[in-house]
Write an enzyme that holds these catalytic residues in place. Sequence first.
Site, PDB file in Angstrom:
ATOM      1  N   GLU A 128      -1.640 -58.462  94.023  1.00 22.36           N
ATOM      2  CA  GLU A 128      -2.591 -57.713  94.868  1.00 22.36           C
ATOM      3  C   GLU A 128      -3.303 -58.640  95.845  1.00 22.36           C
ATOM      4  O   GLU A 128      -3.598 -58.263  96.977  1.00 22.36           O
ATOM      5  CB  GLU A 128      -3.615 -56.972  94.000  1.00 22.36           C
ATOM      6  CG  GLU A 128      -3.055 -55.772  93.249  1.00 22.36           C
ATOM      7  CD  GLU A 128      -2.598 -54.651  94.172  1.00 22.36           C
ATOM      8  OE1 GLU A 128      -1.765 -54.898  95.068  1.00 22.36           O
ATOM      9  OE2 GLU A 128      -3.045 -53.518  93.982  1.00 22.36           O
ATOM     10  N   THR A 180      -4.177 -51.918 103.576  1.00 15.00           N
ATOM     11  CA  THR A 180      -5.291 -52.100 102.634  1.00 15.00           C
ATOM     12  C   THR A 180      -6.213 -53.220 103.114  1.00 15.00           C
ATOM     13  O   THR A 180      -7.437 -53.095 103.055  1.00 15.00           O
ATOM     14  CB  THR A 180      -4.740 -52.418 101.220  1.00 15.00           C
ATOM     15  OG1 THR A 180      -3.867 -51.366 100.841  1.00 15.00           O
ATOM     16  CG2 THR A 180      -5.846 -52.538 100.195  1.00 15.00           C
TER      17      THR A 180
HETATM   18  N1  LIG Z   1       7.266 -55.594  96.358  1.00 14.31           N
HETATM   19  C1  LIG Z   1       6.378 -55.141  97.229  1.00 14.31           C
HETATM   20  N2  LIG Z   1       6.048 -53.853  97.218  1.00 14.31           N
HETATM   21  C2  LIG Z   1       5.152 -53.347  98.107  1.00 14.31           C
HETATM   22  N3  LIG Z   1       4.513 -54.071  99.037  1.00 14.31           N
HETATM   23  C3  LIG Z   1       4.797 -55.382  99.080  1.00 14.31           C
HETATM   24  C4  LIG Z   1       5.730 -55.966  98.188  1.00 14.31           C
HETATM   25  N4  LIG Z   1       5.788 -57.287  98.454  1.00 14.31           N
HETATM   26  C5  LIG Z   1       4.953 -57.518  99.483  1.00 14.31           C
HETATM   27  N5  LIG Z   1       4.346 -56.372  99.868  1.00 14.31           N
HETATM   28  C6  LIG Z   1       3.357 -56.250 100.973  1.00 14.31           C
HETATM   29  O1  LIG Z   1       2.184 -55.589 100.503  1.00 14.31           O
HETATM   30  C7  LIG Z   1       1.635 -54.758 101.532  1.00 14.31           C
HETATM   31  C8  LIG Z   1       1.535 -53.323 101.002  1.00 14.31           C
HETATM   32  O2  LIG Z   1       0.455 -53.268 100.166  1.00 14.31           O
HETATM   33  P1  LIG Z   1      -0.766 -52.277 100.446  1.00 14.31           P
HETATM   34  O3  LIG Z   1      -1.156 -52.373 101.900  1.00 14.31           O
HETATM   35  O4  LIG Z   1      -1.787 -52.579  99.408  1.00 14.31           O
HETATM   36  O5  LIG Z   1      -0.085 -50.870 100.246  1.00 14.31           O
HETATM   37  P2  LIG Z   1      -0.172 -49.875  99.041  1.00 14.31           P
HETATM   38  O6  LIG Z   1      -1.422 -49.113  99.280  1.00 14.31           O
HETATM   39  O7  LIG Z   1       0.986 -48.981  99.166  1.00 14.31           O
HETATM   40  O8  LIG Z   1      -0.171 -50.699  97.816  1.00 14.31           O
HETATM   41  C9  LIG Z   1       2.594 -54.816 102.707  1.00 14.31           C
HETATM   42  O9  LIG Z   1       2.084 -55.755 103.622  1.00 14.31           O
HETATM   43  C10 LIG Z   1       3.883 -55.351 102.084  1.00 14.31           C
HETATM   44  O10 LIG Z   1       4.666 -56.094 102.990  1.00 14.31           O
HETATM   45  N1  LIG Z   2      -9.672 -50.460  95.543  1.00 12.94           N
HETATM   46  C1  LIG Z   2      -8.660 -50.737  96.531  1.00 12.94           C
HETATM   47  C2  LIG Z   2      -7.452 -49.914  96.214  1.00 12.94           C
HETATM   48  C3  LIG Z   2      -6.314 -50.090  97.186  1.00 12.94           C
HETATM   49  O1  LIG Z   2      -5.264 -49.224  96.791  1.00 12.94           O
HETATM   50  P1  LIG Z   2      -3.904 -49.142  97.626  1.00 12.94           P
HETATM   51  O2  LIG Z   2      -3.058 -48.164  96.915  1.00 12.94           O
HETATM   52  O3  LIG Z   2      -4.300 -48.699  98.991  1.00 12.94           O
HETATM   53  O4  LIG Z   2      -3.325 -50.525  97.618  1.00 12.94           O
HETATM   54  C4  LIG Z   2      -9.223 -50.373  97.906  1.00 12.94           C
HETATM   55  O5  LIG Z   2      -9.743 -49.264  98.029  1.00 12.94           O
HETATM   56  O6  LIG Z   2      -9.141 -51.192  98.822  1.00 12.94           O
END
Ligand SMILES: Nc1ncnc2c1ncn2[C@@H]1O[C@H](COP(=O)(O)OP(=O)(O)O)[C@@H](O)[C@H]1O
Ligand SMILES: N[C@@H](CCOP(=O)(O)O)C(=O)O
Length: 307
Positions: A128, A180
């Site tokens: 994360e 995010t």
């Molecule tokens: N295995 C993976 N699965 C998903 N996202 C990944 C992975 N590896 C790296 N990432 C990176 O993480 C980010 C997506 O995470 P985030 O923005 O938190 O989305 P989500 O809300 O769907 O978790 C993107 O920048 C993506 O490139």
């Molecule tokens: N508490 C985090 C949760 C982010 O969840 P995601 O599914 O968008 O990765 C936030 O609110 O930033």
Amino acid sequence: MKKVKLQVPATVANLVCGFDILGMAIHEPYDEMEIKLLETPEIIIKHLDNFGLPEDPSKNVAGVVLLKIQEYLNLKNGFEVIINKKIKPGSGLGSSAASAAGAAIGANALLGKIFTEEELVYFAMFGEELASGVKHADNIAPCIFGGITLVKSSKPVDIIPLNAPDLFVTAVHPQVEVKTSDARQILKKNILLKDAIEQWGNIAGLVAGIQKNDIALIGRSLNDVIVEPIRSILIPKFNEIKEKSLQLGALGGGISGSGPSIFMLSEKQETSQKIAEMMKSVYDEIDIESFVYVSKINPSGIKIIEN
Ligand SMILES: Nc1ncnc2c1ncn2[C@@H]1O[C@H](COP(=O)(O)OP(=O)(O)O)[C@@H](O)[C@H]1O
Ligand SMILES: N[C@@H](CCOP(=O)(O)O)C(=O)O
């Protein structure tokens, strides 16, 4: 060669008022992962999906988690991970958490279950951190523990698994980009005491409602006076969808994780289905493609389907 296959569920973080501390696992969508223990120390990541995610282990959240576990154990073995991602990255449905938590659970199963669930949360948080810049555990914890979880503390990791009420979850993912990391940067660093008091009441009410299975209390606690007013501006039609969902009988809901997905909880499948149709038609009207899921709270989290 030892290998495990996993189904890794989507998660809805924050549960409206519990920014960074509450989250729930849902049944659909879920990623498929296969993890093999290698005799040699390399970490290999392969994606069967077409999201263009990095396969360099230091840039993929699954890779980062495995590198941390390897380093911690001074392990001579490596891992090969094959990911078939169905949870769209950047959806707000815990896509990054799914790969991070799946890698931690898979490695643990291959290594003879040497870690506790809280230790797995600790390792998965490095994923994360790569995805959003912050080690938040609110998606990872429900993915690993199942159901609804409260992150009492992430340093040290202290997770309280809560009950999983028998509720339906409707989620819509409009195809607009909300990263995010960006959705975190726009938040205020300081909040008013009066807002904090209202939010504490909502969080405490929500946790009490979940534990007592008091559905009405859950419904009236799903309010966020701190994060939603700021983030909802990034999500087209947020207010309209929320209002119409409540009119159709939803208990409540809001932004899923950092968005752009919106989720709603309902007692009846019929209500959940009607909300799904409404959500789709609202986005169709403004020519924004959307994906809609009708699901339920998933009490068990990650499923190991073959060992
Ligand atoms: N295995 C993976 N699965 C998903 N996202 C990944 C992975 N590896 C790296 N990432 C990176 O993480 C980010 C997506 O995470 P985030 O923005 O938190 O989305 P989500 O809300 O769907 O978790 C993107 O920048 C993506 O490139
Ligand atoms: N508490 C985090 C949760 C982010 O969840 P995601 O599914 O968008 O990765 C936030 O609110 O930033």
